[in-house]
Scaffold this motif. Structure first.
Motif, PDB file in Angstrom:
ATOM      1  N   LEU A  75      74.687 -26.461  47.267  1.00  0.00           N
ATOM      2  CA  LEU A  75      74.928 -25.653  46.075  1.00  0.00           C
ATOM      3  C   LEU A  75      73.990 -26.083  44.947  1.00  0.00           C
ATOM      4  O   LEU A  75      73.551 -25.258  44.148  1.00  0.00           O
ATOM      5  CB  LEU A  75      76.393 -25.790  45.626  1.00  0.00           C
ATOM      6  CG  LEU A  75      77.424 -25.207  46.584  1.00  0.00           C
ATOM      7  CD1 LEU A  75      78.832 -25.470  46.083  1.00  0.00           C
ATOM      8  CD2 LEU A  75      77.217 -23.705  46.785  1.00  0.00           C
ATOM      9  N   HIS A  76      73.669 -27.356  44.918  1.00  0.00           N
ATOM     10  CA  HIS A  76      72.774 -27.817  43.862  1.00  0.00           C
ATOM     11  C   HIS A  76      71.319 -27.440  44.102  1.00  0.00           C
ATOM     12  O   HIS A  76      70.471 -27.677  43.244  1.00  0.00           O
ATOM     13  CB  HIS A  76      72.907 -29.344  43.706  1.00  0.00           C
ATOM     14  CG  HIS A  76      74.078 -29.727  42.871  1.00  0.00           C
ATOM     15  ND1 HIS A  76      75.322 -29.930  43.399  1.00  0.00           N
ATOM     16  CD2 HIS A  76      74.197 -29.893  41.523  1.00  0.00           C
ATOM     17  CE1 HIS A  76      76.166 -30.223  42.426  1.00  0.00           C
ATOM     18  NE2 HIS A  76      75.517 -30.201  41.287  1.00  0.00           N
ATOM     19  N   ARG A  77      71.042 -26.920  45.248  1.00  0.00           N
ATOM     20  CA  ARG A  77      69.666 -26.471  45.496  1.00  0.00           C
ATOM     21  C   ARG A  77      69.534 -24.970  45.413  1.00  0.00           C
ATOM     22  O   ARG A  77      68.450 -24.430  45.486  1.00  0.00           O
ATOM     23  CB  ARG A  77      69.244 -26.859  46.899  1.00  0.00           C
ATOM     24  CG  ARG A  77      68.890 -28.284  47.000  1.00  0.00           C
ATOM     25  CD  ARG A  77      68.360 -28.534  48.370  1.00  0.00           C
ATOM     26  NE  ARG A  77      68.292 -29.971  48.555  1.00  0.00           N
ATOM     27  CZ  ARG A  77      67.644 -30.529  49.553  1.00  0.00           C
ATOM     28  NH1 ARG A  77      67.045 -29.766  50.444  1.00  0.00           N
ATOM     29  NH2 ARG A  77      67.613 -31.820  49.654  1.00  0.00           N
ATOM     30  N   SER A  78      70.643 -24.296  45.332  1.00  0.00           N
ATOM     31  CA  SER A  78      70.596 -22.840  45.474  1.00  0.00           C
ATOM     32  C   SER A  78      70.334 -22.188  44.134  1.00  0.00           C
ATOM     33  O   SER A  78      70.571 -22.769  43.080  1.00  0.00           O
ATOM     34  CB  SER A  78      71.935 -22.363  46.009  1.00  0.00           C
ATOM     35  OG  SER A  78      72.930 -22.645  45.074  1.00  0.00           O
ATOM     36  N   ASN A  79      69.842 -20.935  44.179  1.00  0.00           N
ATOM     37  CA  ASN A  79      69.810 -20.185  42.936  1.00  0.00           C
ATOM     38  C   ASN A  79      70.703 -18.954  42.955  1.00  0.00           C
ATOM     39  O   ASN A  79      70.793 -18.238  41.985  1.00  0.00           O
ATOM     40  CB  ASN A  79      68.391 -19.848  42.476  1.00  0.00           C
ATOM     41  CG  ASN A  79      67.470 -19.579  43.622  1.00  0.00           C
ATOM     42  OD1 ASN A  79      67.884 -18.988  44.609  1.00  0.00           O
ATOM     43  ND2 ASN A  79      66.227 -20.018  43.505  1.00  0.00           N
ATOM     44  N   ILE A  80      71.399 -18.735  44.059  1.00  0.00           N
ATOM     45  CA  ILE A  80      72.461 -17.734  44.047  1.00  0.00           C
ATOM     46  C   ILE A  80      73.521 -18.147  45.072  1.00  0.00           C
ATOM     47  O   ILE A  80      73.186 -18.662  46.141  1.00  0.00           O
ATOM     48  CB  ILE A  80      71.923 -16.302  44.321  1.00  0.00           C
ATOM     49  CG1 ILE A  80      73.052 -15.282  44.276  1.00  0.00           C
ATOM     50  CG2 ILE A  80      71.165 -16.223  45.626  1.00  0.00           C
ATOM     51  CD1 ILE A  80      72.590 -13.854  44.208  1.00  0.00           C
ATOM     52  N   VAL A  81      74.772 -17.961  44.709  1.00  0.00           N
ATOM     53  CA  VAL A  81      75.865 -18.361  45.598  1.00  0.00           C
ATOM     54  C   VAL A  81      76.817 -17.178  45.795  1.00  0.00           C
ATOM     55  O   VAL A  81      77.235 -16.543  44.824  1.00  0.00           O
ATOM     56  CB  VAL A  81      76.664 -19.546  45.013  1.00  0.00           C
ATOM     57  CG1 VAL A  81      77.786 -19.953  45.964  1.00  0.00           C
ATOM     58  CG2 VAL A  81      75.756 -20.731  44.751  1.00  0.00           C
ATOM     59  N   LEU A  82      77.099 -16.874  47.052  1.00  0.00           N
ATOM     60  CA  LEU A  82      78.071 -15.819  47.360  1.00  0.00           C
ATOM     61  C   LEU A  82      79.267 -16.459  48.045  1.00  0.00           C
ATOM     62  O   LEU A  82      79.110 -17.230  48.981  1.00  0.00           O
ATOM     63  CB  LEU A  82      77.472 -14.762  48.299  1.00  0.00           C
ATOM     64  CG  LEU A  82      76.073 -14.221  47.978  1.00  0.00           C
ATOM     65  CD1 LEU A  82      75.654 -13.207  49.027  1.00  0.00           C
ATOM     66  CD2 LEU A  82      76.064 -13.576  46.613  1.00  0.00           C
ATOM     67  N   GLY A  83      80.447 -16.145  47.585  1.00  0.00           N
ATOM     68  CA  GLY A  83      81.652 -16.717  48.204  1.00  0.00           C
ATOM     69  C   GLY A  83      82.555 -15.621  48.745  1.00  0.00           C
ATOM     70  O   GLY A  83      82.847 -14.652  48.053  1.00  0.00           O
ATOM     71  N   LEU A  84      82.969 -15.773  49.992  1.00  0.00           N
ATOM     72  CA  LEU A  84      83.921 -14.829  50.596  1.00  0.00           C
ATOM     73  C   LEU A  84      85.249 -15.547  50.784  1.00  0.00           C
ATOM     74  O   LEU A  84      85.314 -16.572  51.461  1.00  0.00           O
ATOM     75  CB  LEU A  84      83.410 -14.357  51.958  1.00  0.00           C
ATOM     76  CG  LEU A  84      82.164 -13.491  51.976  1.00  0.00           C
ATOM     77  CD1 LEU A  84      81.637 -13.377  53.386  1.00  0.00           C
ATOM     78  CD2 LEU A  84      82.480 -12.123  51.430  1.00  0.00           C
TER      79      LEU A  84
END
Lengths: 261, 472
Positions: A204-213
């Motif tokens: 998560l600390h490397r991402s620039n977008i997070v999608l949660g289901l």
């Protein structure tokens, strides 16, 4: 029930913006839990990466034009699993030169066993993918499974993902995040729970977008499957702006529908 | 689940429907079931046609199938598995590959899923088949049965799963169609498989009487030919009995059809599932051609290899792989129970189901008392299984409460809850099908029932008469 909505992840109403393939690479994380399997979302992302369209959106009939190669790497499913659904979404993957499926599911543990063999596999992978010309979108499903089934550490695994990140324009990591997988009772780094938690936090600390289901907290409903939450990752884009919001979604055999919450 | 609800409604109305059938319609089963009938119409002319069936149980005679046109002969040679292994494996594989699709369509224990039209097989419990959504377990998938507490209800379902395969395999002795693989070092496991439920003890007696009447014996010939008097009296007797029973008929109490409540919904798939009686044994117990035991060592690697060779050896058959009490320390040595070993193994199993998606189906049970559900290990095993059910037996207080609430209907007392966490195919495609506490199970002599769960209303003032079976 409110009106059916289009899926878009960015404020310019796109799912994967064209800019991603020019100069702003994307690192996305999709987390899911039991009851909200992400295969429908993966299929939509595959379609959008290939053609820039989305079958559940209103302008689905717009002209399709190939824009990126798509590489799907799965540790949990074989090719058949995707083929039929993609076909229903109008993508003939067998004829499509731009779609590549890498099966790390079938007989996986006859190929790998030790952390070293995993490293070797990823070296081979990145070489193969590098040879694919033009733009590349990579989706990796179920990679977190390696943490609990082999001796690899979370850092080692993230390094493997890095190899692919370097050669991809858009990279999506699809991972389970059930609370049982990340619920640590003892801070023991060799516990699979610890490794998985560490892995997801670092991801998560490397991402620039997070999608949660996630399923509804109130339990099963007849007309709603769960919620899709879209949020910014820790690393910001230069110019792209994530449209942070929450959808309610409904998956049935025939259709997938999104609604605003 | 909707169809479940419809079924229950149907049952509650059943007594009305039954009444109409008995009074008005000619129901072929009911007159047969009256033992003292003695009337000429069935016995005498019936003998010649039925006599050849002789010792067979009438219901179990396989339907005569015309197999002359199909490419059976080459396989006929391969019936003996010993011979098969001697053949060139590649050559054999090619031969059977062509056959297998046709073969599976013809398999009496296979029907298309009502949702995806994949080939599905019965789990050995009709109710479990129903909550699986497909009317059975799709071939090429696995189901995981978790059990909380220290009870062992799951073994009933595991054994029924195996029994179902063996029974179907024996339908046509010339044409074995199913192979059972058991992951266990206990070679006696197969000796404890339940036999097919043959009806209540009353039904069994009746059937015996009917069979004896059908047999061509001197006594019977005398009865039909030269002794009209006793027959007349017996027939009048039976009429009288019929009249006496009329009231009982009206309430559907002595209706054999209702008691059986057979789940065999249509004739097309009549051998799709059977009802198993846990107090009986499958006779004769399965032999080495029907069941293969794969013993456990200190590593799963050889197990997977053995599994695959066994599956390949029986390529034209449906393979039912049973894994009872997975990771139970009494059978699984400690090195196997580490998350790495166990998860690699379950992943390999999943890989096998996809590789042999036209023949292999897996049933696996796991004791949750030792491996709690809120651990990573179980969660990962669940994510690798296609269907996940959890049996949660009631505690003593709940059982006492139910016994009190169902004072007059002891057969209605359920034994625990069934939670559904995953349903084959649908869950993986993104549908949310977690159903907690929606179903309850009860284990009985004649079947393992799963029904919709509702807390019973305590009704103290209920009159006692309605539910008891009154013998005249």
């Amino acid at each position: 029930m409110s009106q059916q909505q289009d899926l878009n992840l960015f404020v310019d109403n796109s799912i994967i913006p064209q800019k991603v393939y020019r100069d702003e690479p994307l690192f996305g994380v999709i987390t899911h839990t039991q009851g909200t399997s992400p295969s429908w979302l993966i299929n939509l992302l595959i379609e959008n990466a290939l053609y820039g369209t989305c079958v559940i959106n209103h302008e689905k009939n717009q002209h399709r034009q190939l824009r990126s190669n798509v590489v799907v790497i799965s540790f949990l499913n074989d090719f058949d699993f995707y083929e039929k659904d993609l076909k229903r979404n109008g993508i003939e993957v067998n004829d499509n030169q731009q779609f590549h499926f890498i099966d790390l599911f079938t007989d996986l543990f006859q190929k790998i066993n030790t952390p070293e063999s995993i490293v070797k596999i990823f070296d081979q992978l990145s070489k193969t993918i590098q040879n694919i010309p033009n733009k590349k979108t990579i989706l990796i499903e179920g990679i977190e499974f390696l943490l609990s089934s082999t001796g690899i550490t979370s850092i080692q695994l993230l390094n493997q993902i890095n190899k692919l990140n370097k050669i991809a324009d858009a990279l999506f990591i699809i991972t389970g995040a059930d609370k049982e997988l990340i619920d640590i009772q003892h801070a023991n780094p060799s516990l699979p729970e610890f490794k998985t938690l560490d892995f997801i936090i670092r991801l998560l600390h490397r991402s620039n977008i997070v999608l949660g289901l996630r399923p509804l907290e109130t339990g099963r409903a007849k007309d709603i499957t769960g919620t899709l939450t879209i949020s910014k990752g820790t690393i910001p884009f230069d110019s792209l702006v994530v449209s942070e919001k929450e959808y309610l979604f409904f998956v049935s055999r025939e259709t997938t529908k999104l609604f605003f919450r | 689940m909707d169809h479940k609800r419809i079924k229950l409604d149907g049952q509650s109305k059943m007594s009305f429907r039954k009444r109409g059938e008995v009074l008005g319609g000619p129901n072929p089963r009911i007159p047969n079931a009256v033992p003292g009938r003695g009337g000429a119409p069935v016995t005498a002319p019936g003998i010649p046609g039925r006599a050849p069936l002789g010792p067979n149980v009438p219901g179990r005679v396989p339907p005569p199938r015309d197999i002359s046109g199909t490419p059976l002969p080459p396989r006929g040679a391969g019936i003996n598995p010993l011979k098969r292994t001697g053949m060139e494996p590649d050559l054999l594989a090619n031969q059977v590959q062509n056959l297998s699709v046709e073969e599976i369509v013809k398999h009496p224990g296979v029907r298309p899923s009502s949702i995806t039209s994949q080939a599905t097989i019965s789990t050995g419990s009709a109710d479990l088949d129903k909550i699986l959504g497909h009317q059975g377990l799709p071939v090429g998938s696995s189901y995981l049965l978790e059990e909380s507490g220290t009870t062992d209800f799951s073994s009933v379902l595991m054994k029924s799963f195996a029994s179902q395969g063996i029974v179907q395999n024996r339908l046509d002795p010339k044409n074995p169609n199913t192979h059972v693989i058991v992951l266990s070092s206990n070679q006696a496991w197969g000796k404890e498989l339940p036999g097919v439920y043959k009806g209540s003890s009353r039904d069994i007696k009746r059937n015996r009487v009917i069979q004896n009447e059908q047999k061509l014996s001197v006594q019977n010939l005398l009865d039909t030919g030269d002794a009209p008097k006793p027959r007349a009296s017996s027939s009048s007797n039976s009429e009288k009995k019929d009249n006496d029973l009329r009231i009982a008929w009206r309430y559907g109490l002595n209706d054999p059809k209702k008691q059986q409540a057979t789940p065999l919904d249509n004739e097309t798939y009549k051998d799709f599932n059977h009802q198993f009686d846990i107090t009986s044994r499958l006779v004769p117990s399965p032999n080495a051609n029907e069941i293969t035991y794969i013993p456990l060592g200190t590593s799963f690697k050889p197990v997977i290899k053995q599994l695959e060779t066994t599956i390949q050896r029986h390529k034209t058959k449906i393979i039912r792989l049973v894994i009872p009490s997975f990771l139970n320390p009494s059978m699984y040595p400690p090195p196997l129970a580490t998350s790495q070993e166990a998860l690699q193994f379950v992943h390999s199993l999943r890989s096998l189901t996809r590789k042999y998606s036209k023949t292999l189906a897996i049933a696996m049970s796991i004791p949750l008392e030792l491996y709690p559900r809120d651990s990573l290990l179980i969660k990962q095993i669940e994510s690798l299984s296609d269907a996940v059910f959890n049996l949660e037996p009631f505690n003593q207080e709940m059982l006492k409460f139910l016994e009190k609430a169902y004072q007059n209907q002891p057969t209605k007392v359920q034994h625990g809850l069934v939670h559904v966490y995953k349903v084959p195919h649908l869950s993986e495609k993104g549908q949310m099908l977690i159903m907690k506490s929606e179903f309850a199970f009860k284990n009985g002599k004649k079947k393992f029932e799963i029904e919709e769960w509702g807390i019973p209303v305590e009704d103290e003032g209920e009159p006692q008469q309605t539910t008891q079976n009154i013998d005249f």
